[in-house]
Design a protein around this motif. Sequence first.
Motif, PDB file in Angstrom:
ATOM      1  N   GLY A 186      40.784  12.436  37.647  1.00 41.60           N
ATOM      2  CA  GLY A 186      42.204  12.755  37.752  1.00 41.60           C
ATOM      3  C   GLY A 186      43.102  11.904  36.875  1.00 41.60           C
ATOM      4  N   ASN A 187      42.588  10.803  36.314  1.00 41.56           N
ATOM      5  CA  ASN A 187      43.407   9.935  35.454  1.00 41.56           C
ATOM      6  C   ASN A 187      43.463  10.425  34.009  1.00 41.56           C
ATOM      7  OD1 ASN A 187      44.081   7.955  37.464  1.00 41.56           O
ATOM      8  ND2 ASN A 187      41.941   7.261  37.374  1.00 41.56           N
ATOM      9  N   TRP A 188      42.741  11.514  33.696  1.00 40.93           N
ATOM     10  CA  TRP A 188      42.745  12.043  32.332  1.00 40.93           C
ATOM     11  C   TRP A 188      43.063  13.540  32.352  1.00 40.93           C
ATOM     12  CZ3 TRP A 188      38.738   9.023  34.324  1.00 40.93           C
ATOM     13  CH2 TRP A 188      38.733   7.697  33.872  1.00 40.93           C
ATOM     14  N   HIS A 189      43.527  14.030  31.232  1.00 42.10           N
ATOM     15  CA  HIS A 189      43.843  15.454  31.103  1.00 42.10           C
ATOM     16  C   HIS A 189      42.628  16.149  30.485  1.00 42.10           C
ATOM     17  CE1 HIS A 189      47.927  14.569  32.205  1.00 42.10           C
ATOM     18  NE2 HIS A 189      48.108  13.760  31.147  1.00 42.10           N
ATOM     19  N   ILE A 190      41.846  16.798  31.317  1.00 40.94           N
ATOM     20  CA  ILE A 190      40.616  17.439  30.842  1.00 40.94           C
ATOM     21  C   ILE A 190      40.840  18.937  30.719  1.00 40.94           C
ATOM     22  CG2 ILE A 190      38.187  17.890  31.387  1.00 40.94           C
ATOM     23  CD1 ILE A 190      38.150  15.202  32.840  1.00 40.94           C
ATOM     24  N   GLN A 191      40.556  19.453  29.532  1.00 39.59           N
ATOM     25  CA  GLN A 191      40.706  20.886  29.268  1.00 39.59           C
ATOM     26  C   GLN A 191      39.375  21.445  28.774  1.00 39.59           C
ATOM     27  OE1 GLN A 191      44.035  20.393  26.471  1.00 39.59           O
ATOM     28  NE2 GLN A 191      45.301  21.571  27.917  1.00 39.59           N
ATOM     29  N   PHE A 192      39.190  22.741  28.993  1.00 39.17           N
ATOM     30  CA  PHE A 192      37.941  23.400  28.622  1.00 39.17           C
ATOM     31  C   PHE A 192      38.214  24.532  27.641  1.00 39.17           C
ATOM     32  CE2 PHE A 192      37.102  21.416  32.655  1.00 39.17           C
ATOM     33  CZ  PHE A 192      35.770  21.019  32.596  1.00 39.17           C
ATOM     34  N   GLU A 193      37.350  24.649  26.667  1.00 35.68           N
ATOM     35  CA  GLU A 193      37.394  25.823  25.806  1.00 35.68           C
ATOM     36  C   GLU A 193      37.069  27.060  26.652  1.00 35.68           C
ATOM     37  OE1 GLU A 193      35.142  27.629  21.832  1.00 35.68           O
ATOM     38  OE2 GLU A 193      34.559  25.668  22.640  1.00 35.68           O
ATOM     39  N   GLN A 194      37.617  28.207  26.230  1.00 35.63           N
ATOM     40  CA  GLN A 194      37.356  29.444  26.950  1.00 35.63           C
ATOM     41  C   GLN A 194      35.850  29.665  27.128  1.00 35.63           C
ATOM     42  OE1 GLN A 194      39.641  31.542  28.272  1.00 35.63           O
ATOM     43  NE2 GLN A 194      38.016  32.804  29.128  1.00 35.63           N
ATOM     44  N   GLY A 195      35.429  29.794  28.362  1.00 35.89           N
ATOM     45  CA  GLY A 195      34.015  30.057  28.641  1.00 35.89           C
ATOM     46  C   GLY A 195      33.188  28.813  28.898  1.00 35.89           C
ATOM     47  N   ALA A 196      33.727  27.621  28.628  1.00 36.07           N
ATOM     48  CA  ALA A 196      32.937  26.393  28.789  1.00 36.07           C
ATOM     49  C   ALA A 196      32.691  26.074  30.262  1.00 36.07           C
ATOM     50  CB  ALA A 196      33.628  25.225  28.103  1.00 36.07           C
ATOM     51  N   MET A 197      33.772  26.050  31.037  1.00 32.51           N
ATOM     52  CA  MET A 197      33.608  25.769  32.457  1.00 32.51           C
ATOM     53  C   MET A 197      32.794  26.874  33.131  1.00 32.51           C
ATOM     54  SD  MET A 197      36.372  25.388  35.572  1.00 32.51           S
ATOM     55  CE  MET A 197      37.344  24.105  34.792  1.00 32.51           C
TER      56      MET A 197
END
Length: 759
Positions: A186-197
């Motif tokens: 929660g201390n970082w802004h984690i984003q995923f490419e479309q389809g990664a998660m």
Amino acid sequence: MDLFDQKTGKTHEPLAARMRPRNLDEFIGQEHIVGKGRLLRRAIAADQLTSVIFYGPPGTGKTTLARVIANHTKSNFITLNAVLTGVQSIRDAISQADEQYKLYNRRTILFVDEVHRWNKSQQDALLPWVENGTLILVGATTENPFFEVNKALVSRSRVFQLKPLSKTDLQKAVENVLSDKERGYGNWHIQFEQGAMEHLIDTANGDARNLLNALELAVETTPEHWPPAQNENIFITKKTAEESIQKKVVLYDKDGDYHYDIISAFIKSLRGRDPDAALYWMARMISAGEDPHFIFRRMIISACEDTGLADPMAIGVVESCAAAFDRIGLPEGRYMLTQAALYLATAPKSNSAMAFFDALKTVQEEDAEVPNHLRDSSRDSEGFGHGAGYLYPHAYRDHWVAQQYLPDALIGRVFYTPGEQGYEKQIRDEVLSRRELQVAAILENITNNEEQINPIGEWWEAEHLKHGVKKTDENLTYSPHDKSLENWQKRTEEGRAETLLIIRNKLMDKSQLVRHSRNLVINADDGLFIWESLRRAPEGFSCGLCKTEQGMKILEKYASTLPEIDRPVFTNSLGKLHDTCFDNVFFRDPFSTKKTLSEFFDYWKQELATNPLFSHKNTKLCITQKIPVKSQRLSSLIRIYNSELADNFEKTENLYFTQPDHPFFSWNEDTVVKTAKSKGFAIEHESMEITGKRQIIEKDISLWFSTNSEYGNFLLEHSTKEELDNIKEILIMLSGKKQIVDWNGYYSFFIVTVNQETA
């Protein structure tokens, strides 16, 4: 080191361990056993746990549930891993538990991970202490406990099967990790490419640990240094996700439970004539290294058990493929496996070979003599006449003659009935025709000789005639006169108990309860649904809402014979219930007039939408309702004795029951369906006539024709005095004879849910 030592403050601890739920509210998935109101959740919350075994694939929450129990209980809690511990560790645990019990009267809960890894002697060492209550066992296993765990331990434990987590559950687990600042990311802004998660979730195979391990690898290897600066952006590409979780491994263990599950799926696919599914399950076995000879053995069994005489060639085809495989081997031998599987999956089906087991059961129950004409004539034909009367089939046309082959006690018994597919369809008519002729011939022979084969009957008759008693079936038994028994018998003969049983089972079947269903019975005073719901949903929850205090006390007294955690709950107010969410609500005859239909659905539309006791989209209303307008009428009873009188009486009754404004008869099951749909519900229904038994008594006759009753007044206005006198005369005759008559009721069964399209 204790399995449940808290290390949440150490960053080197794996993510899956850091994020392990600490209480039931944090637990993800397994709604069927730890959802609100479920038996296990209530037992943990009340600290009333009995011995349990958690069984399921890796990563589904078995050890986590044990941690939750440890956090909730006031009992002494000991953990062992069956892979790492031996008999001495068990003895130490027992000694500690015994000391806690004797000194502090404190229970001990022993958690054993991988309990199936212990051998029989190790498991046996626990048994006496589990039996006397010193130890409460909590076992976790990936193997079927009914095969891999001591039967005595299993019989003293509740077994809960954990299922692979759904994609929704896994999605929630990822979201918890991304939002948790103390244990997650929660201390970082984690984003995923479309389809990664989506790839991580799809390939986790329902295993939360597998998912979190892959997520940890993807997140912590993406920045150049870990940990990065607070609030830094971390972008997970699809390629990173694929590298983190790799290709999904085929879940199969040749020595484990999945071995049996997958071969079962394969055989059932053959039986169900689904060649695509059969090939899939067989490919899964072969790719996991299953022995092809094992697969062939099971197909040979299937050829006789499931295909049978519908295609007598099936066993020859499978045998030929098996022999060819032995000559060729792998990998080309997969063609032989495929040909055998496809042949069985597309062949007509018959399980008529199961007739053997019916015959075997009869052999075990009956000790029948071989008929004289079937006995061996080569040894005792002169002395005992063995074989006399046997008809040699080859001496007759078509090499067949009708005669008895079964023992006398089993004449007319049928074990084998040809199916209507394949080869059996060709022989069916001939087999049945010959059987009919054979039975007819045997019965004719018995009838002709009946006077000569009943010496016991003659003795019985003679003994009674000595005392001037005429032989009747009533002479067979005797009991002293019992007035209370007469009343009980009358109720029984009226068929009410049988009718209620049919109603109960029909509605319960339609409601499709599962073992973990949470059920509420409205107006539970009669006990009709509450005990059956408890039997059908032992790991769920059953609650009865009672109309009267007396009814509630009687039910509670009866329930007190059950263990406290297994009892249904009784209440006289919904407001007293909390911490549950009902899946099914049962009603018996909630409607009396057309007005009550509308009021009922208005009320429950509001309840399902606002009351937290119910799930708006998923709770089912399960209703059985007698339809008065279509139930028994007196005219149908009169018709048996006077059809002309019944014709006129039927017209009068039709006038009464079809009054458009009559509150009780101006509606039927179609009205219920129409009203429910107009209120935003989806509704399924089925109706049936149930025939019970009833004894006509004078009280009934007085009530039906009384001037104080609406029905009686209507008859007086629309019938002549002569007609009514004749009808009464027939009914009084039936009453005097104490005759039992058929009494028909018309019942409808409704399953009502919120209409998803309009919700």
